[in-house]
Design a protein around this motif. Structure first.
Motif, PDB file in Angstrom:
ATOM      1  N   ALA A  72       0.858  -1.262  -0.004  1.00 47.83           N
ATOM      2  CA  ALA A  72       0.144  -0.197  -0.055  1.00 47.83           C
ATOM      3  C   ALA A  72       0.878   1.199   0.124  1.00 47.83           C
ATOM      4  O   ALA A  72       0.433   2.349  -0.298  1.00 47.83           O
ATOM      5  N   ASN A  73       1.974   1.139   0.372  1.00 45.50           N
ATOM      6  CA  ASN A  73       2.951   2.330   0.314  1.00 45.50           C
ATOM      7  C   ASN A  73       3.734   2.412  -0.997  1.00 45.50           C
ATOM      8  O   ASN A  73       4.624   3.650  -0.792  1.00 45.50           O
ATOM      9  N   HIS A  74       3.756   1.569  -1.969  1.00 46.82           N
ATOM     10  CA  HIS A  74       4.396   1.723  -3.047  1.00 46.82           C
ATOM     11  C   HIS A  74       4.257   3.128  -3.777  1.00 46.82           C
ATOM     12  O   HIS A  74       5.276   3.567  -4.117  1.00 46.82           O
ATOM     13  N   LEU A  75       3.134   3.512  -3.710  1.00 47.24           N
ATOM     14  CA  LEU A  75       3.069   4.734  -4.629  1.00 47.24           C
ATOM     15  C   LEU A  75       3.644   6.025  -3.880  1.00 47.24           C
ATOM     16  O   LEU A  75       4.337   6.615  -4.717  1.00 47.24           O
ATOM     17  N   ILE A  94       2.575  -4.359  -7.640  1.00 46.10           N
ATOM     18  CA  ILE A  94       2.948  -2.941  -7.624  1.00 46.10           C
ATOM     19  C   ILE A  94       2.072  -1.800  -6.823  1.00 46.10           C
ATOM     20  O   ILE A  94       2.656  -0.883  -6.316  1.00 46.10           O
ATOM     21  N   ALA A  95       0.951  -2.132  -6.254  1.00 41.15           N
ATOM     22  CA  ALA A  95      -0.031  -1.303  -5.809  1.00 41.15           C
ATOM     23  C   ALA A  95      -1.128  -2.208  -5.203  1.00 41.15           C
ATOM     24  O   ALA A  95      -1.338  -3.380  -5.174  1.00 41.15           O
ATOM     25  N   THR A  96      -2.076  -1.537  -4.300  1.00 43.39           N
ATOM     26  CA  THR A  96      -3.284  -2.490  -4.099  1.00 43.39           C
ATOM     27  C   THR A  96      -4.486  -2.075  -4.545  1.00 43.39           C
ATOM     28  O   THR A  96      -5.538  -2.730  -4.345  1.00 43.39           O
ATOM     29  N   THR A  97      -4.398  -0.822  -5.358  1.00 40.80           N
ATOM     30  CA  THR A  97      -5.769  -0.446  -6.066  1.00 40.80           C
ATOM     31  C   THR A  97      -5.430  -0.063  -7.552  1.00 40.80           C
ATOM     32  O   THR A  97      -3.986   0.189  -7.842  1.00 40.80           O
ATOM     33  N   LEU A  98      -6.212  -0.033  -8.297  1.00 42.34           N
ATOM     34  CA  LEU A  98      -5.969   0.255  -9.686  1.00 42.34           C
ATOM     35  C   LEU A  98      -5.697   1.856  -9.668  1.00 42.34           C
ATOM     36  O   LEU A  98      -4.739   2.234 -10.520  1.00 42.34           O
ATOM     37  N   PRO A 154       3.100 -15.820   5.161  1.00 37.62           N
ATOM     38  CA  PRO A 154       4.580 -15.435   5.309  1.00 37.62           C
ATOM     39  C   PRO A 154       4.619 -14.312   6.515  1.00 37.62           C
ATOM     40  O   PRO A 154       5.537 -13.591   6.928  1.00 37.62           O
ATOM     41  N   ARG A 155       3.541 -14.552   7.399  1.00 37.78           N
ATOM     42  CA  ARG A 155       3.489 -13.527   8.424  1.00 37.78           C
ATOM     43  C   ARG A 155       4.568 -13.463   9.442  1.00 37.78           C
ATOM     44  O   ARG A 155       4.987 -12.458  10.414  1.00 37.78           O
ATOM     45  N   ARG A 156       5.195 -14.876   9.628  1.00 33.88           N
ATOM     46  CA  ARG A 156       6.240 -14.963  10.716  1.00 33.88           C
ATOM     47  C   ARG A 156       7.539 -14.018  10.318  1.00 33.88           C
ATOM     48  O   ARG A 156       8.164 -13.747  11.121  1.00 33.88           O
ATOM     49  N   HIS A 157       7.618 -13.952   9.043  1.00 35.15           N
ATOM     50  CA  HIS A 157       8.807 -13.153   8.590  1.00 35.15           C
ATOM     51  C   HIS A 157       8.674 -11.695   8.480  1.00 35.15           C
ATOM     52  O   HIS A 157       9.413 -10.758   9.091  1.00 35.15           O
ATOM     53  N   ARG A 158       7.153 -11.191   8.209  1.00 34.80           N
ATOM     54  CA  ARG A 158       6.934  -9.774   8.168  1.00 34.80           C
ATOM     55  C   ARG A 158       5.320  -9.809   8.515  1.00 34.80           C
ATOM     56  O   ARG A 158       4.549 -10.470   7.642  1.00 34.80           O
ATOM     57  N   SER A 159       4.860  -9.275   9.502  1.00 34.54           N
ATOM     58  CA  SER A 159       3.606  -9.366  10.098  1.00 34.54           C
ATOM     59  C   SER A 159       2.601  -8.666   8.936  1.00 34.54           C
ATOM     60  O   SER A 159       1.377  -9.139   8.647  1.00 34.54           O
ATOM     61  N   LEU A 166      -2.561  -3.007   4.562  1.00 32.79           N
ATOM     62  CA  LEU A 166      -0.993  -2.798   3.939  1.00 32.79           C
ATOM     63  C   LEU A 166      -0.757  -3.531   2.762  1.00 32.79           C
ATOM     64  O   LEU A 166       0.055  -3.234   1.771  1.00 32.79           O
ATOM     65  N   ALA A 167      -1.354  -4.962   2.893  1.00 31.78           N
ATOM     66  CA  ALA A 167      -0.968  -5.740   1.751  1.00 31.78           C
ATOM     67  C   ALA A 167      -1.932  -5.653   0.756  1.00 31.78           C
ATOM     68  O   ALA A 167      -1.707  -6.060  -0.413  1.00 31.78           O
ATOM     69  N   GLY A 168      -3.257  -4.999   1.067  1.00 30.16           N
ATOM     70  CA  GLY A 168      -4.079  -5.224  -0.001  1.00 30.16           C
ATOM     71  C   GLY A 168      -4.932  -6.250  -0.282  1.00 30.16           C
ATOM     72  O   GLY A 168      -5.850  -6.481  -0.906  1.00 30.16           O
ATOM     73  N   GLY A 169      -4.589  -7.439   0.467  1.00 27.86           N
ATOM     74  CA  GLY A 169      -5.093  -8.791   0.611  1.00 27.86           C
ATOM     75  C   GLY A 169      -4.193  -9.823   0.993  1.00 27.86           C
ATOM     76  O   GLY A 169      -3.126  -9.426   1.105  1.00 27.86           O
TER      77      GLY A 169
END
Lengths: 330, 330
Positions: A72-75, A94-98, A154-159, A166-169
């Motif tokens: 979500a912070n890519h932009l 690349i992002a979480t929304t169009l 993958p949450r054990r590595h990065r929550s 934050l992940a968009g899904g």
């Protein structure tokens, strides 16, 4: 070439750091992270410079950055890098929304910088060999592809991977894009419709999708499926997961198991009872090299914004199809 | 009890081996292909009957190993003759026929066993036992694979949709049934398939997605898509508490590495091979015989056979409409 990493949020940041330090023609300047704890931790762990703001990193006369922030912070990070005129290799999706995806396009066009989407599997030797076999006509006409990119959560590595904001899904956002990108590349065709089952059977305590089965049709008539599930038991499975596909065609089938090169490895010192110790090729290095070459040769990288955007479009459509319980046109 | 087989093709021969070891009195065989019937009769020291009516009169149990389009009429005929019936899968080609067959057998007071042999394969039984014992928790994503090659020669009736129902009804039925046996009733079905129009090209391939009432999902992959001689199956069942993986590639206990001889003969119809002490077809026939003899329930009921057919037909419906098919009133 002076390169850095923006944010250490993504699980792949560690790998990028190792690659950038290793590559001969790269001067690894350091990484930025606004999370002080995370920044300090990784700076100490790897003994590399850490900048507590992205601006500070971008001030270091960089030619390029790898954006490893939360999806979500890519932009926001693209905006900063674009303002500094620094070329971008961006983690997927690349992002979480169009909207964000399109805004990224505007930023990079305005700044005239290069933008590469991080799809390392296009550089995997087995996938490259598959592409060659398809192009040579070994399979004849392609009929269908059955692909698997399932893993543990993958949450054990990065929550944040299990944080919808934050992940968009979840699994669909994380894993659909890799195979989708390979299908587009192998078939040279765009997805035209899809249906998806999406659910969270594996980690009910996380409010996010952990299972997905996607069936796609492509404009050229090929159909394909993607299993993007986080379905391997967390902390128990001998490795993160798999990327496999079987391509069915006129002349038979070709099966690819890209991570099938490993040692069965057991140690009393490990947390897992069994480990698969990979010894296969490192496709991420080849991907970073392509990013560097595109800057050196002043040309478009082989995987661009459009590839990242098309993959995002499909990932988002999976959620629409699952919600509507209907085939969604693309 | 006295038993006879009608049909002396691949299945007739597979079942004959089972009857020989069942403890039943295996008396005769009748088949349209008299030569095949004679051969089978000689192998097992039984009588080859010129017409199936005479065989039917001579037995207590009749085993129908005939093409699927003949199932209905032959089951009705055997029920009228008050004989217990073993009938190859699929139970029938339409739900109406299947219901009529079940009703006729109930009315006649005879047992009807639908030979869903995959239920008797030890790896599938072991997986189901672990699931039934709760070791996988709630099921999340089920992947089942079954790809062989186009049936050849005398067995080419399999490729005639009117006779066999096609690849989905004939082959994928196994895994549709197995998925239902471990995950319960299905709510949604979505399918994509292709049938080659090229001469000598492998025939059919399909991907079927199931959404279960429980919230689980499944991807059933099936095909007559490999060149002659190849047959691969696989199980991947992920639940909230655990995971089961198995591939036929992995479990060969004997692998010959011999100097190439003249072209290895390929069976006319591919059935999975297994180097285990008891052939699953034998296990199946023994089970059916003992259940009839001792008046005990079958491991797989005629209603299971009917429901598996319902799923296969729903998949075909989805292929026709291009849409998701809902079962059981949504």
């Amino acid at each position: 070439m002076r390169l850095g990493i923006m944010s250490f949020a993504h699980v792949h940041a560690d790998g990028f750091l190792q690659i950038l330090r290793k590559l001969q023609d790269v001067e690894f300047v350091g990484f930025s992270d606004t999370d002080k704890e995370q920044g300090k931790f990784f700076a100490e762990l790897y003994g590399v410079p850490w900048f507590s703001s992205h601006e500070e990193l971008l001030d270091q006369k960089l030619e390029g950055v790898v954006i490893c922030s939360e999806n979500a912070n890519h932009l926001a990070d693209v905006k900063l890098a674009a303002a500094a005129g620094v070329h971008i290799l961006c983690e997927k999706p690349i992002a979480t929304t169009l909207e964000d995806g399109l805004a990224i396009k505007e930023e990079i066009d305005k700044a005239g910088i290069k933008f590469m989407t991080a799809f390392p599997m296009r550089f995997d030797p087995s996938i490259v060999a598959l592409k060659e076999m398809i192009e040579r006509g070994d399979l004849g006409k392609i009929y269908a592809i059955n692909g698997i990119n399932h893993s543990e959560i993958p949450r054990r590595h990065r929550s944040w991977f299990a944080d919808k904001k934050l992940a968009g899904g979840g699994a669909v956002m994380d894993h659909t894009v890799h195979l989708l990108d390979l299908y587009r590349w192998l078939l040279d065709s765009e997805a035209s419709d899809l249906y998806a089952e999406v659910a969270n059977p594996f980690t009910p305590d996380a409010e996010i999708d952990t299972a997905g089965l996607v069936t796609l049709s492509f404009a050229n008539g090929v159909f394909a499926s993607i299993d993007c599930s986080w379905s391997r038991p967390e902390a128990v499975y001998p490795r993160w997961g798999h990327l496999k596909m079987e391509v069915i065609g006129e002349q038979g089938a070709i099966a690819v198991d890209a991570f099938n090169q490993y040692l069965n490895y057991y140690s009393k010192q490990n947390s897992r009872q069994a480990n698969w110790l990979g010894w296969g090729s490192d496709s991420s290095t080849a991907m970073v090299q392509e990013f560097i070459n595109s800057i050196k040769e002043d040309r478009d990288p082989s995987i661009g914004w459009k590839d990242g955007f098309e993959a995002l479009k499909v990932a988002l459509a999976c959620y629409d199809a699952a919600k509507a319980k209907q085939v969604v046109k693309l | 009890m006295k038993v006879g087989i009608i049909g002396a093709g691949t299945m007739g021969n597979a079942h004959a081996k089972g009857w020989q070891k069942s403890g039943a009195e295996f008396v005769g065989v009748s088949a349209k292909n008299k030569e095949s019937a004679k051969q089978l009769a000689e192998t097992y020291g039984i009588k080859a009957y010129d017409n199936h009516q005479d065989l039917l009169e001579a037995v207590d149990i009749i085993d129908l190993c005939v093409p699927s389009d003949l199932h209905k009429d032959m089951v009705l005929e055997a029920a009228r003759a008050k004989k217990h019936i073993i009938c190859e899968k699929p139970i029938a080609l339409t739900l109406e026929d299947a219901e009529a067959m079940i009703a006729a057998c109930n009315k006649a007071g005879v047992r009807l066993f639908i030979a869903m042999v995959v239920r008797f394969f030890p790896q599938y039984r072991a997986a189901k036992a672990a699931i039934d014992a709760g070791q996988l928790g709630e099921l999340g994503v089920i992947r089942l694979k079954r790809i062989g090659y186009q049936p050849l020669g005398d067995e080419a009736w399999f490729t005639d949709d009117k006779r066999s129902g096609g690849m989905i009804v004939d082959l994928m039925l196994h895994d549709l049934d197995y998925a239902r046996s471990i995950a319960g009733e299905v709510k949604r079905v979505y399918a994509k398939s292709i049938r080659s129009t090229v001469n000598d090209a492998p025939g059919d391939y399909a991907l079927i997605t199931l959404g279960f009432e429980s919230g689980a999902m499944a991807l059933i992959e099936g095909g007559w898509a490999y060149p002659p001689g190849f047959f691969r199956t696989g199980i991947d069942i992920a639940g909230s508490e655990g995971l089961i993986e198995w591939q036929s590639d992995d479990s060969q206990t004997i692998k010959p590495f011999l100097k190439p001889q003249e072209r290895t003969k390929v069976a006319r119809v591919g059935i999975p091979s297994s180097s285990i002490a008891e052939d699953p077809y034998v296990t199946e026939i023994k089970h059916a015989y003992e259940a009839i003899r001792d008046n005990k329930p079958f491991l797989v009921s005629p209603e299971d056979g009917l429901e598996a057919l319902r799923l296969a037909l729903a998949a075909k419906e989805s292929l026709k409409t291009g849409q998701v098919v809902f079962l059981g009133g949504n």
